[in-house]
Write a protein that holds these residues in place. Structure first.
Motif, PDB file in Angstrom:
ATOM      1  N   GLY A 301       0.808  -1.216   0.000  1.00  0.00           N
ATOM      2  CA  GLY A 301       0.000   0.000   0.000  1.00  0.00           C
ATOM      3  C   GLY A 301       0.838   1.261   0.000  1.00  0.00           C
ATOM      4  O   GLY A 301       0.410   2.300  -0.503  1.00  0.00           O
ATOM      5  N   TRP A 302       2.032   1.166   0.572  1.00  0.00           N
ATOM      6  CA  TRP A 302       2.932   2.327   0.580  1.00  0.00           C
ATOM      7  C   TRP A 302       3.696   2.413  -0.731  1.00  0.00           C
ATOM      8  O   TRP A 302       3.799   3.480  -1.339  1.00  0.00           O
ATOM      9  N   ASP A 303       4.254   1.248  -1.164  1.00  0.00           N
ATOM     10  CA  ASP A 303       5.029   1.264  -2.411  1.00  0.00           C
ATOM     11  C   ASP A 303       4.172   1.705  -3.594  1.00  0.00           C
ATOM     12  O   ASP A 303       4.677   2.317  -4.541  1.00  0.00           O
ATOM     13  N   ALA A 304       2.856   1.398  -3.520  1.00  0.00           N
ATOM     14  CA  ALA A 304       1.983   1.739  -4.649  1.00  0.00           C
ATOM     15  C   ALA A 304       1.841   3.246  -4.823  1.00  0.00           C
ATOM     16  O   ALA A 304       1.571   3.722  -5.927  1.00  0.00           O
ATOM     17  N   ILE A 305       2.038   4.014  -3.739  1.00  0.00           N
ATOM     18  CA  ILE A 305       2.006   5.482  -3.876  1.00  0.00           C
ATOM     19  C   ILE A 305       3.107   5.915  -4.827  1.00  0.00           C
ATOM     20  O   ILE A 305       2.911   6.737  -5.726  1.00  0.00           O
ATOM     21  N   ILE A 306       4.296   5.299  -4.630  1.00  0.00           N
ATOM     22  CA  ILE A 306       5.433   5.617  -5.490  1.00  0.00           C
ATOM     23  C   ILE A 306       5.135   5.192  -6.920  1.00  0.00           C
ATOM     24  O   ILE A 306       5.418   5.920  -7.876  1.00  0.00           O
ATOM     25  N   VAL A 307       4.521   3.997  -7.056  1.00  0.00           N
ATOM     26  CA  VAL A 307       4.192   3.497  -8.399  1.00  0.00           C
ATOM     27  C   VAL A 307       3.243   4.460  -9.106  1.00  0.00           C
ATOM     28  O   VAL A 307       3.418   4.790 -10.279  1.00  0.00           O
ATOM     29  N   ALA A 308       2.241   4.961  -8.373  1.00  0.00           N
ATOM     30  CA  ALA A 308       1.260   5.871  -8.986  1.00  0.00           C
ATOM     31  C   ALA A 308       1.931   7.166  -9.440  1.00  0.00           C
ATOM     32  O   ALA A 308       1.690   7.650 -10.548  1.00  0.00           O
ATOM     33  N   LEU A 309       2.795   7.713  -8.592  1.00  0.00           N
ATOM     34  CA  LEU A 309       3.471   8.970  -8.943  1.00  0.00           C
ATOM     35  C   LEU A 309       4.452   8.769 -10.086  1.00  0.00           C
ATOM     36  O   LEU A 309       4.513   9.554 -11.021  1.00  0.00           O
ATOM     37  N   LEU A 310       5.218   7.661  -9.995  1.00  0.00           N
ATOM     38  CA  LEU A 310       6.197   7.364 -11.029  1.00  0.00           C
ATOM     39  C   LEU A 310       5.490   7.062 -12.346  1.00  0.00           C
ATOM     40  O   LEU A 310       5.998   7.404 -13.423  1.00  0.00           O
ATOM     41  N   GLY A 311       4.315   6.452 -12.268  1.00  0.00           N
ATOM     42  CA  GLY A 311       3.526   6.150 -13.470  1.00  0.00           C
ATOM     43  C   GLY A 311       2.726   7.332 -13.962  1.00  0.00           C
ATOM     44  O   GLY A 311       1.887   7.185 -14.842  1.00  0.00           O
ATOM     45  N   ARG A 312       2.975   8.500 -13.406  1.00  0.00           N
ATOM     46  CA  ARG A 312       2.366   9.770 -13.844  1.00  0.00           C
ATOM     47  C   ARG A 312       0.842   9.729 -13.799  1.00  0.00           C
ATOM     48  O   ARG A 312       0.181  10.343 -14.621  1.00  0.00           O
ATOM     49  N   LEU A 313       0.294   8.964 -12.856  1.00  0.00           N
ATOM     50  CA  LEU A 313      -1.149   8.864 -12.660  1.00  0.00           C
ATOM     51  C   LEU A 313      -1.876   8.360 -13.901  1.00  0.00           C
ATOM     52  O   LEU A 313      -3.080   8.558 -14.053  1.00  0.00           O
ATOM     53  N   HIS A 314      -1.145   7.726 -14.796  1.00  0.00           N
ATOM     54  CA  HIS A 314      -1.764   7.157 -15.994  1.00  0.00           C
ATOM     55  C   HIS A 314      -1.735   5.630 -15.879  1.00  0.00           C
ATOM     56  O   HIS A 314      -0.712   5.074 -15.495  1.00  0.00           O
ATOM     57  N   PRO A 315      -2.834   4.956 -16.216  1.00  0.00           N
ATOM     58  CA  PRO A 315      -2.873   3.495 -16.040  1.00  0.00           C
ATOM     59  C   PRO A 315      -1.706   2.772 -16.703  1.00  0.00           C
ATOM     60  O   PRO A 315      -1.127   1.855 -16.104  1.00  0.00           O
ATOM     61  N   VAL A 316      -1.326   3.188 -17.922  1.00  0.00           N
ATOM     62  CA  VAL A 316      -0.221   2.513 -18.599  1.00  0.00           C
ATOM     63  C   VAL A 316       1.093   2.802 -17.876  1.00  0.00           C
ATOM     64  O   VAL A 316       1.930   1.908 -17.692  1.00  0.00           O
ATOM     65  N   GLY A 317       1.250   4.039 -17.446  1.00  0.00           N
ATOM     66  CA  GLY A 317       2.443   4.397 -16.684  1.00  0.00           C
ATOM     67  C   GLY A 317       2.527   3.594 -15.397  1.00  0.00           C
ATOM     68  O   GLY A 317       3.610   3.129 -14.996  1.00  0.00           O
ATOM     69  N   VAL A 318       1.366   3.402 -14.760  1.00  0.00           N
ATOM     70  CA  VAL A 318       1.322   2.629 -13.524  1.00  0.00           C
ATOM     71  C   VAL A 318       1.749   1.186 -13.789  1.00  0.00           C
ATOM     72  O   VAL A 318       2.505   0.589 -13.012  1.00  0.00           O
ATOM     73  N   LEU A 319       1.308   0.630 -14.912  1.00  0.00           N
ATOM     74  CA  LEU A 319       1.683  -0.746 -15.269  1.00  0.00           C
ATOM     75  C   LEU A 319       3.204  -0.855 -15.393  1.00  0.00           C
ATOM     76  O   LEU A 319       3.833  -1.747 -14.806  1.00  0.00           O
ATOM     77  N   ILE A 320       3.799   0.086 -16.127  1.00  0.00           N
ATOM     78  CA  ILE A 320       5.252   0.051 -16.341  1.00  0.00           C
ATOM     79  C   ILE A 320       5.988   0.240 -15.011  1.00  0.00           C
ATOM     80  O   ILE A 320       6.903  -0.520 -14.672  1.00  0.00           O
ATOM     81  N   ALA A 321       5.561   1.236 -14.256  1.00  0.00           N
ATOM     82  CA  ALA A 321       6.237   1.527 -12.995  1.00  0.00           C
ATOM     83  C   ALA A 321       6.079   0.373 -12.019  1.00  0.00           C
ATOM     84  O   ALA A 321       7.008   0.033 -11.279  1.00  0.00           O
ATOM     85  N   GLY A 322       4.885  -0.253 -12.019  1.00  0.00           N
ATOM     86  CA  GLY A 322       4.628  -1.372 -11.094  1.00  0.00           C
ATOM     87  C   GLY A 322       5.535  -2.545 -11.403  1.00  0.00           C
ATOM     88  O   GLY A 322       6.127  -3.156 -10.495  1.00  0.00           O
ATOM     89  N   ILE A 323       5.674  -2.868 -12.685  1.00  0.00           N
ATOM     90  CA  ILE A 323       6.532  -3.999 -13.063  1.00  0.00           C
ATOM     91  C   ILE A 323       7.994  -3.662 -12.772  1.00  0.00           C
ATOM     92  O   ILE A 323       8.750  -4.487 -12.251  1.00  0.00           O
ATOM     93  N   GLY A 324       8.390  -2.426 -13.046  1.00  0.00           N
ATOM     94  CA  GLY A 324       9.763  -2.014 -12.779  1.00  0.00           C
ATOM     95  C   GLY A 324      10.107  -2.107 -11.297  1.00  0.00           C
ATOM     96  O   GLY A 324      11.149  -2.642 -10.911  1.00  0.00           O
ATOM     97  N   MET A 325       9.196  -1.602 -10.481  1.00  0.00           N
ATOM     98  CA  MET A 325       9.424  -1.635  -9.035  1.00  0.00           C
ATOM     99  C   MET A 325       9.482  -3.069  -8.533  1.00  0.00           C
ATOM    100  O   MET A 325      10.338  -3.417  -7.700  1.00  0.00           O
ATOM    101  N   ALA A 326       8.587  -3.912  -9.058  1.00  0.00           N
ATOM    102  CA  ALA A 326       8.582  -5.313  -8.643  1.00  0.00           C
ATOM    103  C   ALA A 326       9.875  -5.993  -9.069  1.00  0.00           C
ATOM    104  O   ALA A 326      10.467  -6.764  -8.309  1.00  0.00           O
ATOM    105  N   GLY A 327      10.340  -5.681 -10.290  1.00  0.00           N
ATOM    106  CA  GLY A 327      11.570  -6.279 -10.779  1.00  0.00           C
ATOM    107  C   GLY A 327      12.752  -5.919  -9.904  1.00  0.00           C
ATOM    108  O   GLY A 327      13.586  -6.774  -9.573  1.00  0.00           O
TER     109      GLY A 327
END
Lengths: 371, 512
Positions: A301-327
């Motif tokens: 729940g905390w890391d996802a805040i970073i994912v949302a910001l890094l993904g520029r609040l766009h669903p596709v950006g969130v997908l990329i940022a989420g996979i990157g962070m997980a990797g």
């Protein structure tokens, strides 16, 4: 008094105090143009890795071998891709919810608590007598639905407090997060504890567990996350509610005067963010853990805040940022033992990413104003 | 320290000039806010500064208080020329400005606000000492203020008295009050004028900015500004009667920027927009009917209930009492889409707050209030918006441009393009030409007249009297939350001016 009428009605403006301050951060994160959409997040990640490298040198290791090991951990280890997908699933689900809320400039940070409450509600339902013997598809769906409802209610409480009493959504979601953790602790120790188990946890989920994805070691929850991305994208760009969310973020007074009461949109995005976080909680328990335990809170729940910001609040950006962070997390975990590095390195690098993103956005804003 | 001794250094003779402003000119870009204005303040006088909106009264006072500096002209305070227009320096020299928007810290108490403005040392005085300081001041000047509660919870009158006490605490000799009575009830206003007279009798000089002619009677001299120029300078109040001052404020001839509209016909007795017994804050018991094809102009000085009428009619704020209906159907508050479906178009006074979303595209802004559940793809939305933008002559880079990139006139045309769709039954137009250049203002006025020709009833709340005289079929004057009128063509400019300056109320009192 006349003065209250002369400006935008402040009572309906959800952004005040702390929320307003955080608002300036997300405001910048949604700027248009290549600079803020791509350059800022990419440069921030690189800069964070660079500072991370300096710290690795300071620790006496070779940064190239460390980052190489992280890459090998994702790309060459047999479970690398599967584990990354598994770890990205909750991040993406929660971050999509955050992105919706942040687009409306509603600053919930309560994903962690909603995730836990969702996990508790879903687990409670699927392990309850009378339910656990239901046919498998119905049981899985019922568990996920219970989690969605519970997460939405948990988040909706904060939304309602904000709209009705003007309570800061940042503060109330944060506090409800702590209460959510307490709910989890009570549930596994007492509420839904497995009576036959020596340690505090729930019964095994059994039939309610999510099926695996054939040919991988991840579960179908990842497909669910992949499905949510285009739906959210369509929603923000083509659905009326998406328009209203953006309008609320940019000018609540104009939304109120012309289109729709802004308070209902605040409640709406809070319900959506909570529903997605709750869903993520149950997906994780049913897909990975198999039973609910005290250790369920791992900070998605905390890391996802970073994912949302890094993904520029766009669903596709969130997908990329989420996979990157997980990797990054998975790669480090699988190489951690051979490199003998402190486990705090990953959280340190993610924290550095946030700092650089915030800094980069501020810089981009300034450059835009100069022009 | 007491007043009499502190005032001893100033000769209390009424001939002593405390402040002298000569040929003051202030330009903001191309607009001339003040054009060679003179003002003389003598010890022991109350000087009334009159003028309509935008006449330059506040700018003049800001210059004297050091918050602004003139482009040309000279200012002398207590015989010494002012070189630096710096608020701190002029405060030291005894000038205090009480602005329309109070500058108190709302979370601090009255005595804390007092201490904050003039600290006595590095350490804060204790509560008893600061309360004593407030009490002593309050008693000496007869300005009572409750202590011990946050200043934000004080009544408006008390907040104003606290502002005054703060100025007097700093031993101000020249007190500038910017529309002090606008926010007060009648009895509070009377009390304030009493206090002003006693402060003047102690040798101070006071300026009271006002729109209300009745208050000028309590003053000694009067200066009237119109559009940045002086019409009456340092005149003795006794030399003028009310209608002299009203016509000085409003002017007697049209300025010529607005062309008279041709004859239109409207259908009397066919109520389109009906306001019945509306009450909200300053407005009480307001009733008005606008017929099919009629343009009703609401004239008046800002702050006399315009914002309340706008808020209630647009459905932004629920009225305390009363009802608004279109063709007999009541307007529901808090549901803007329903308001639009009923045929009420709304042109807000502040287009950037309530009219447009600057960060969004023109096509998005055109859709505000009528977005379909499922929106077409972006390119189709742009294509659909283009004809509207062309028809309304909104000059921009295209439908994808951000509303924030538009000039004021084009932004207003964008609002009109959205609001004045065919089928509008009534239009609430609040200062629709505010801030526009003459050409854009003329276009906007023409479009509204066209809407009236199409059968819409138009309620036009305006600040420019000339403009209303040119377009309206009927003018009502909003003063102190009530309507005075109707004024019908050919319009009696002077009578309207008198009503705008509170004369309507006075006449009623005289009869009663």
């Amino acid at each position: 008094m006349t003065t209250t009428l002369s400006t935008a009605d402040s009572s309906t403006d959800p952004q005040r105090g702390l929320d307003k301050w955080i608002g300036s951060i997300t405001e910048r994160a949604t700027q248009e143009g290549m600079l803020s959409a791509i350059l800022v997040p990419v440069a921030s990640v690189l800069a964070a890795l660079l500072v991370g490298a300096a710290l690795i040198v300071f620790d006496g290791s070779n940064p190239f071998s460390v980052y190489g090991a992280i890459l090998r951990g994702v790309f060459t280890k047999p479970r690398g891709f599967s584990d990354t997908a598994t770890a990205a699933t909750p991040l993406i689900l929660i971050a999509i919810g955050y992105a919706l809320a942040y687009r409306a400039r509603v600053f919930t940070i309560g994903g962690e608590g909603q995730y836990l409450v969702g996990a508790v509600a879903g687990t409670a339902l699927v392990t309850a007598a009378g339910f656990r013997d239901l046919p498998r598809p119905i049981l899985i769906a019922a568990g996920l639905l219970a989690a969605i409802v519970a997460g939405a209610i948990w988040s909706g409480i904060a939304g309602w407090l904000g709209v009705r009493f003007g309570a800061s959504i940042v503060i109330s979601t944060l506090m409800l997060g702590f209460i959510g953790d307490s709910v989890l602790q009570w549930a596994v120790r007492d509420g839904i504890r497995d009576p036959d188990s020596f340690i505090a946890n729930s019964r095994l989920l059994g039939d309610a567990e999510l099926p695996g994805l054939p040919g991988t070691t991840t579960h179908i929850g990842f497909l669910l996350a992949l499905l949510v991305v285009p739906i959210a994208w369509w929603f923000v760009s083509r659905h009326r509610a998406g328009f209203r969310i953006d309008a609320l973020g940019h000018n609540p007074a104009a939304l109120d005067a012309n289109e729709y009461p802004s308070s209902k949109i605040v409640i709406g995005v809070m319900l959506a963010a909570g529903a997605l976080a709750g869903l993520a909680g149950m997906v994780e328990i049913a897909g990975v853990n198999g039973r609910l335990g005290q250790e369920a809170s791992v900070g998605f729940g905390w890391d996802a805040i970073i994912v949302a910001l890094l993904g520029r609040l766009h669903p596709v950006g969130v997908l990329i940022a989420g996979i990157g962070m997980a990797g990054l997390t998975i790669g480090f975990q699988s190489s951690q033992r051979e490199l003998a590095l402190p486990s705090s390195l990953v959280s340190l690098i993610t924290a550095l990413i946030v700092i650089f993103v915030v800094f980069g956005d501020a810089l981009a804003t300034r450059m835009k104003e100069r022009r | 320290m007491n007043t009499s001794s502190s005032m001893n250094d100033v000769d209390v003779s009424s001939e002593t000039v405390l402040a002298d402003m000569r040929q003051v000119t202030r330009r903001f870009g191309d607009t001339v806010a003040l054009d060679g204005v003179n003002l003389e303040l003598r010890a022991g006088e109350i000087h009334a500064l009159l003028g309509a909106n935008g006449a330059g009264k506040t700018t003049l006072m800001r210059i004297l208080a050091g918050l602004d500096s003139p482009n040309e002209g000279s200012v002398e305070v207590l015989g010494q020329p002012v070189e630096n227009f710096d608020p701190g320096e002029l405060r030291e020299r005894g000038v205090a400005l009480v602005q329309q928007h109070f500058t108190l810290v709302p979370t601090l108490t009255a005595s804390e606000n007092l201490i904050l403005a003039r600290p006595t040392g590095a350490l804060l005085p204790n509560r008893r000492e600061s309360a004593a300081r407030l009490n002593e001041l309050a008693e000496r000047y007869g300005l009572s203020v409750r202590d011990g509660i946050p200043a934000g919870d004080l009544s408006v009158g008390e907040q104003q008295r606290l502002e005054l006490l703060r100025a007097l605490d700093a031993d101000a000799k020249i007190l500038l009050l910017d529309e002090p009575t606008a926010v007060l009830t009648d009895s509070e206003a009377e009390r304030l004028l009493d206090v002003a007279q006693s402060l003047a009798s102690q040798g101070r000089s006071l300026v009271i900015i006002t729109h209300r002619l009745a208050e000028v009677a309590a003053c000694d001299r009067v200066t009237v500004l119109r559009e940045g120029r002086e019409v009456i300078t340092n005149g003795a109040v006794a030399d003028y009667d009310r209608s002299d001052l009203a016509s000085a404020m409003i002017g007697s001839e049209t300025s010529g920027t607005f062309t008279q509209r041709g004859e239109r016909s409207f259908t009397p007795g066919t109520a389109r927009l009906k306001i019945e017994d509306l009450s909200l804050d300053r407005v009480s018991g307001l009733s008005l009917t606008v017929d099919v094809g009629e343009i009703v102009g609401i004239a008046g000085v800002d702050g006399n209930g315009q914002s309340e009428v706008e808020a209630a009619l647009s459905g932004r704020v629920a009225p305390e009492h009363g009802a608004v209906s279109i063709d007999g159907a009541p307007i529901v508050g808090g549901d803007p889409r329903a308001r639009r479906a009923q045929g009420l178009a709304y042109i807000p006074s502040d287009r950037y707050s309530w009219g447009l979303i600057q960060a969004m595209e023109l096509s998005d802004n055109l859709e505000l209030g009528r977005v379909p559940r499922i929106r077409p793809p972006r390119t189709e939305r742009h294509a659909a918006a283009q004809p509207d933008l062309d028809h309304w002559d909104v000059r921009a880079a295209g439908p994808h441009a951000k509303a924030g990139s538009l000039s004021g006139g084009n932004a207003q045309k964008l609002v009109l393009a959205r609001e004045l769709v065919s089928g509008s039954k009534a239009v609430l137009a609040c200062y629709p030409t505010r801030g526009l250049d003459p050409e854009a203002a003329d276009t906007v006025a023409t479009r509204l007249v066209e809407a009236a020709e199409g059968g819409a009833g138009i309620l036009w709340i305006g600040a420019e009297l000339d403009e209303l005289l040119a377009v309206a079929d009927r003018i009502e004057v909003l003063s102190d939350g009530a309507l005075f009128g109707p004024f019908l063509p050919p319009f009696d400019r002077e009578a309207i001016g008198l009503a705008m300056a509170g004369g309507g109320l006075l006449n009623q009192d005289d009869q009663g």
